[in-house]
Scaffold this motif. Sequence first.
Motif, PDB file in Angstrom:
ATOM      1  N   ASP A  77       0.824  -1.210   0.000  1.00  0.00           N
ATOM      2  CA  ASP A  77       0.000   0.000   0.000  1.00  0.00           C
ATOM      3  C   ASP A  77       0.864   1.267   0.000  1.00  0.00           C
ATOM      4  OD1 ASP A  77      -2.403   1.359  -0.109  1.00  0.00           O
ATOM      5  OD2 ASP A  77      -2.589   1.513   2.076  1.00  0.00           O
ATOM      6  N   LYS A  78       1.875   1.259  -0.880  1.00  0.00           N
ATOM      7  CA  LYS A  78       2.756   2.416  -1.039  1.00  0.00           C
ATOM      8  C   LYS A  78       2.950   2.651  -2.527  1.00  0.00           C
ATOM      9  CE  LYS A  78       5.085   1.817   3.347  1.00  0.00           C
ATOM     10  NZ  LYS A  78       6.346   1.745   4.090  1.00  0.00           N
ATOM     11  N   PRO A  79       3.313   3.870  -2.931  1.00  0.00           N
ATOM     12  CA  PRO A  79       3.566   4.111  -4.356  1.00  0.00           C
ATOM     13  C   PRO A  79       4.645   3.154  -4.868  1.00  0.00           C
ATOM     14  CG  PRO A  79       3.530   6.179  -3.131  1.00  0.00           C
ATOM     15  CD  PRO A  79       3.492   5.082  -2.114  1.00  0.00           C
ATOM     16  N   VAL A  80       4.382   2.538  -6.008  1.00  0.00           N
ATOM     17  CA  VAL A  80       5.323   1.585  -6.605  1.00  0.00           C
ATOM     18  C   VAL A  80       5.649   2.042  -8.025  1.00  0.00           C
ATOM     19  CG1 VAL A  80       5.752  -0.801  -7.270  1.00  0.00           C
ATOM     20  CG2 VAL A  80       4.366  -0.321  -5.242  1.00  0.00           C
ATOM     21  N   LEU A  81       6.953   2.185  -8.319  1.00  0.00           N
ATOM     22  CA  LEU A  81       7.401   2.453  -9.682  1.00  0.00           C
ATOM     23  C   LEU A  81       7.977   1.166 -10.244  1.00  0.00           C
ATOM     24  CD1 LEU A  81       9.151   5.950  -9.360  1.00  0.00           C
ATOM     25  CD2 LEU A  81       6.799   5.426 -10.013  1.00  0.00           C
ATOM     26  N   LEU A  82       7.438   0.715 -11.359  1.00  0.00           N
ATOM     27  CA  LEU A  82       7.881  -0.518 -11.998  1.00  0.00           C
ATOM     28  C   LEU A  82       9.047  -0.192 -12.931  1.00  0.00           C
ATOM     29  CD1 LEU A  82       7.590  -3.513 -12.729  1.00  0.00           C
ATOM     30  CD2 LEU A  82       5.807  -2.850 -14.370  1.00  0.00           C
TER      31      LEU A  82
END
Length: 456
Positions: free
Chosen positions: A111-116
């Motif tokens: 539940d945190k911002p994720v950059l792929l």
Amino acid sequence: MSFTIAIIGRPNVGKSTLFNRLVGQKLALVDDMPGVTRDRREGEAKLHDLHFTIIDTAGLDEGPKGSLTARMQEQTETAIALADALFFVIDARVGLTPADRAFADFARRADKPVLLLANKSEGKHGELGAMESYALGLGDPIAISAEHGEGMGELYDAVSKLVPPTDDEEDEREETDEERAARPIRVAIVGRPNAGKSTLINHLLGEERLLTSPEAGTTRDSIAVEIEHKGRSFRIYDTAGLRRRSRIEEKLEKLSVADALRAVRFAEVVVLMMDAQNRFEEQDLRIADLIEREGRALVLAVNKWDLMDGKPGQISALRRDADHWLPQVAGAPIVAVSGLMGEGIDRLMQAIVEAYAIWNRRVPTAALNRWFEGAIADNPPPAVSGRRLKLNYITQTKARPPSFVLFCSRADAIPQSYLRYLVNSMRETFELPGTPVRITLREKANPFAHKRKRPN
């Protein structure tokens, strides 16, 4: 606290390479073999005008409860909990794997911002893998090559939406004397494999921050941790065990040893940790000699003291052994500790603070001159080839470690034994136990050398 981003993903996708790229130094070990990174490592990252804390983690993997793999996984989970955002890294050349899909669900649950980040995207195969990563449902992939620095502009655009820009002028402001004095003391913990270095640091932290195991060689990277002890700040580096060079065969261990040696060179105080039951072995003496040559303050820690039988006089025997085996750092503080039980920790930290103060010491010029005259009077320099050596005067050029320049005639003729006499006398007079003392010889210029001899 600055914005924090954790790099996660399965083993060998290039997380450590990306970490090194962002911090601008080769801090994390990188190798083709999966699972090189075990502990989590933090660094200060800079991406153009963005500044943030970056955490390198072990590759997400599964293992039986209590195993080394499972504890590596726990370290990664801790990093995710500490982070404000995540970089989820995949290998674009390999494409998606079942492990990538499973761990993508794991990242989503954080539940945190994720950059792929689709790493290793250079070339045709990389482009296909990057397109395939849309299936993870983590948004648009950012195609990068951490090794070659490609895609950093696109990464900047994505990170800038999370991290506010930093004023570079504020970063470049010179620190005040008060700020410099408040900086943490940089301490490297070194020793042979399985001496208990990580266990000691975990006890200082009060948590299982560093992986420990009865198996020698658990620690690979030099991991830095911040510790506050009795109002004083320390930045402590846990390092890989140092074995004799002839026994190091694997490339990975060579990288680990090089990382440990680099930690020694950047440290201010080095704690040499020895096993109480096998102390002052040849490798211990070699490591101590290296620390002295690098000019670092030295503290000797004899670990696993709880396993000793407790006979009286053992501490005194330690002092005698240290001065016998390490005359080049005579008087270096030696402390009996138990990293597992927490015994002797306060004494060790106090010894570090005192060794740091001695390492920074400057001797008043008047006192130095009085000592110099007395030392020469008590033991004049020997005559060499029938000619007397003249010692003019001595001055301290710097501290860290205490360094002096001795002006004399015929510098190349002064015996090393006489220099040792001066160093030992200086240690005793000015209370410089254990710290390296440097004396550089310089010939005093002859004021008449430029004049020609008059003809008869």
